[in-house]
Motif scaffolding. Structure first.
Motif, short mmCIF file in Angstrom:
data_model
loop_
_atom_site.label_atom_id
_atom_site.label_comp_id
_atom_site.label_asym_id
_atom_site.label_seq_id
_atom_site.Cartn_x
_atom_site.Cartn_y
_atom_site.Cartn_z
N LEU A 1 0.80 -1.22 0.00
CA LEU A 1 0.00 0.00 0.00
C LEU A 1 0.84 1.28 0.00
CD1 LEU A 1 -2.76 -1.03 2.58
CD2 LEU A 1 -2.94 -0.98 0.09
N ARG A 2 2.14 1.15 0.22
CA ARG A 2 2.97 2.35 0.35
C ARG A 2 2.96 3.20 -0.92
NH1 ARG A 2 8.47 1.02 -1.56
NH2 ARG A 2 9.25 2.75 -0.31
N TYR A 3 2.85 2.57 -2.07
CA TYR A 3 2.82 3.34 -3.31
C TYR A 3 1.52 4.14 -3.43
CZ TYR A 3 6.73 0.28 -4.39
OH TYR A 3 7.92 -0.39 -4.34
N LEU A 4 0.42 3.50 -3.03
CA LEU A 4 -0.87 4.19 -3.05
C LEU A 4 -0.85 5.37 -2.08
CD1 LEU A 4 -3.85 4.38 -3.88
CD2 LEU A 4 -4.38 2.76 -2.04
N TRP A 5 -0.35 5.12 -0.86
CA TRP A 5 -0.26 6.21 0.11
C TRP A 5 0.70 7.29 -0.35
CZ3 TRP A 5 -4.15 6.56 2.99
CH2 TRP A 5 -4.73 5.46 3.62
N GLY A 6 1.77 6.89 -1.03
CA GLY A 6 2.73 7.87 -1.53
C GLY A 6 2.12 8.79 -2.58
N ILE A 7 1.36 8.20 -3.51
CA ILE A 7 0.69 9.00 -4.53
C ILE A 7 -0.33 9.94 -3.90
CG2 ILE A 7 -0.87 8.89 -6.52
CD1 ILE A 7 0.51 6.24 -7.27
N ALA A 8 -1.09 9.41 -2.93
CA ALA A 8 -2.08 10.23 -2.24
C ALA A 8 -1.41 11.38 -1.49
CB ALA A 8 -2.90 9.37 -1.28
N THR A 9 -0.26 11.10 -0.90
CA THR A 9 0.46 12.13 -0.16
C THR A 9 0.97 13.23 -1.08
OG1 THR A 9 1.14 10.54 1.54
CG2 THR A 9 2.43 12.56 1.35
N ILE A 10 1.53 12.84 -2.22
CA ILE A 10 2.02 13.84 -3.18
C ILE A 10 0.86 14.67 -3.71
CG2 ILE A 10 3.09 14.15 -5.44
CD1 ILE A 10 4.79 11.67 -4.82
N GLY A 11 -0.27 14.00 -4.01
CA GLY A 11 -1.45 14.74 -4.45
C GLY A 11 -1.94 15.71 -3.40
N GLY A 12 -1.93 15.26 -2.14
CA GLY A 12 -2.34 16.14 -1.06
C GLY A 12 -1.41 17.32 -0.89
N ALA A 13 -0.11 17.09 -1.09
CA ALA A 13 0.86 18.17 -0.97
C ALA A 13 0.66 19.22 -2.06
CB ALA A 13 2.28 17.60 -1.05
N ILE A 14 0.42 18.76 -3.28
CA ILE A 14 0.17 19.70 -4.38
C ILE A 14 -1.11 20.49 -4.13
CG2 ILE A 14 -0.35 19.88 -6.85
CD1 ILE A 14 1.41 17.40 -7.27
N GLY A 15 -2.15 19.79 -3.68
CA GLY A 15 -3.41 20.46 -3.38
C GLY A 15 -3.25 21.48 -2.26
N ALA A 16 -2.44 21.14 -1.25
CA ALA A 16 -2.21 22.06 -0.13
C ALA A 16 -1.52 23.33 -0.61
CB ALA A 16 -1.38 21.37 0.94
N LEU A 17 -0.55 23.18 -1.49
CA LEU A 17 0.17 24.34 -2.01
C LEU A 17 -0.75 25.24 -2.83
CD1 LEU A 17 2.78 25.91 -2.36
CD2 LEU A 17 3.36 24.40 -4.28
N VAL A 18 -1.57 24.62 -3.69
CA VAL A 18 -2.49 25.40 -4.53
C VAL A 18 -3.52 26.13 -3.66
CG1 VAL A 18 -4.30 25.23 -6.29
CG2 VAL A 18 -2.18 23.92 -6.54
N ASP A 19 -4.10 25.41 -2.70
CA ASP A 19 -5.08 26.03 -1.81
C ASP A 19 -4.47 27.19 -1.03
OD1 ASP A 19 -7.05 24.33 -2.61
OD2 ASP A 19 -6.89 22.97 -0.89
N SER A 20 -3.24 26.99 -0.59
CA SER A 20 -2.58 28.04 0.19
C SER A 20 -2.36 29.29 -0.64
CB SER A 20 -1.24 27.51 0.73
OG SER A 20 -0.59 28.49 1.50
N ILE A 21 -1.97 29.13 -1.89
CA ILE A 21 -1.68 30.29 -2.74
C ILE A 21 -2.95 31.06 -3.08
CG2 ILE A 21 -0.89 30.98 -5.03
CD1 ILE A 21 1.14 28.69 -4.88
N PHE A 22 -4.01 30.34 -3.41
CA PHE A 22 -5.22 31.00 -3.89
C PHE A 22 -6.24 31.31 -2.79
CE2 PHE A 22 -3.59 28.90 -7.71
CZ PHE A 22 -3.60 29.97 -8.60
#
Length: 248
Positions: A115-136
């Motif tokens: 499951l680590r790959y699934l969690w890794g992809i979800a984590t990277i997606g969450g990080a990108i979303g966090a950055l976008v939300d923070s900027i806008f």
């Protein structure tokens, strides 16, 4: 003028930062004297994560206290938060794989290897979303840490029971508690705002949990060295003071 809850919040923040800083001090002091590469690496992880927690808690406290909502501040906040998603995941992933190798039966706790790959992809997606939300929308709108953190904490606690290394077993237990409490502290903020109107009171309650997480991180650092070894470290002047019997 600051109200009582604001003063309490700032006082608690100072204590939390001090505990994280003390954790980093102990971790790097231990790293200098530990002989096993595995323990040295874990001490390095704890030390750098403690420094990260000092940085992000200081930034969030100052930004929230002064109600700063400028674009550069939101970008910096987004970078700090999103990088935390990724760094925390790699810390957890690295430690769980070490824990599995210490299990005499080499069990795959929580099926992490699959499951680590699934969690890794979800984590990277969450990080990108966090950055976008923070900027806008501002860094205060960023969603709390994801379920990967909770699952990682549970897997660490399960791995602690299965590890054949007594020192690593204690280290995993405290690290798992640290991450679980950190996740809990992030999750309760939203529900608390639904029943409490004072923002400082909500943040104080959440920060109290972060303080417990900081203490757990400190214990995870100290657990990497047995009592006798800690005594030699302190005798050499690398530790902060005498260690009471049974502190482990």
């Amino acid at each position: 003028m600051l109200d009582d809850f604001a003063i309490l919040f700032l006082a608690l923040w100072f204590i939390v930062v001090a505990i994280f800083g003390y954790s980093a001090y102990w971790a790097f002091a231990l790293r200098r004297v530990l002989m096993q590469h595995l323990y040295r690496r874990q001490a390095s992880w704890v030390g750098w994560m403690a420094i990260y927690f000092v940085a992000i808690s200081t930034f969030l406290t100052l930004a929230l206290s002064f109600n700063v909502n400028l674009l550069p501040v939101n970008i910096l906040g987004g970078l700090l938060i999103s990088s935390g998603f990724i760094v925390l995941f790699f810390w957890i992933d690295s430690t769980i794989r070490v824990a599995r190798r210490s299990d005499p039966l080499y069990r795959d706790s929580g099926r992490w290897s699959k499951l680590r790959y699934l969690w890794g992809i979800a984590t990277i997606g969450g990080a990108i979303g966090a950055l976008v939300d923070s900027i806008f929308s501002g860094f205060t709108t960023v969603a709390p840490f994801s379920g990967a953190l909770l699952f990682g904490a549970i897997t660490l606690l399960l791995s602690a029971k299965r590890s054949g290394d007594p020192t690593l077993r204690v280290h995993l237990k405290w690290m798992g508690l640290c991450i679980f409490i950190l996740w809990l502290g992030n999750q309760i903020i939203g529900p608390l705002f639904n029943i409490i109107t004072d923002a400082y009171l909500v943040e104080t309650i959440a920060l109290a949990l972060v303080g417990l997480s900081a203490y757990s991180l400190y214990r995870s650092a100290r657990s990497l060295a047995p009592i006798g070894r800690l005594s030699r470290i302190e005798a050499a002047g690398l530790g902060p003071g005498p260690v009471a019997a049974g502190s482990q």
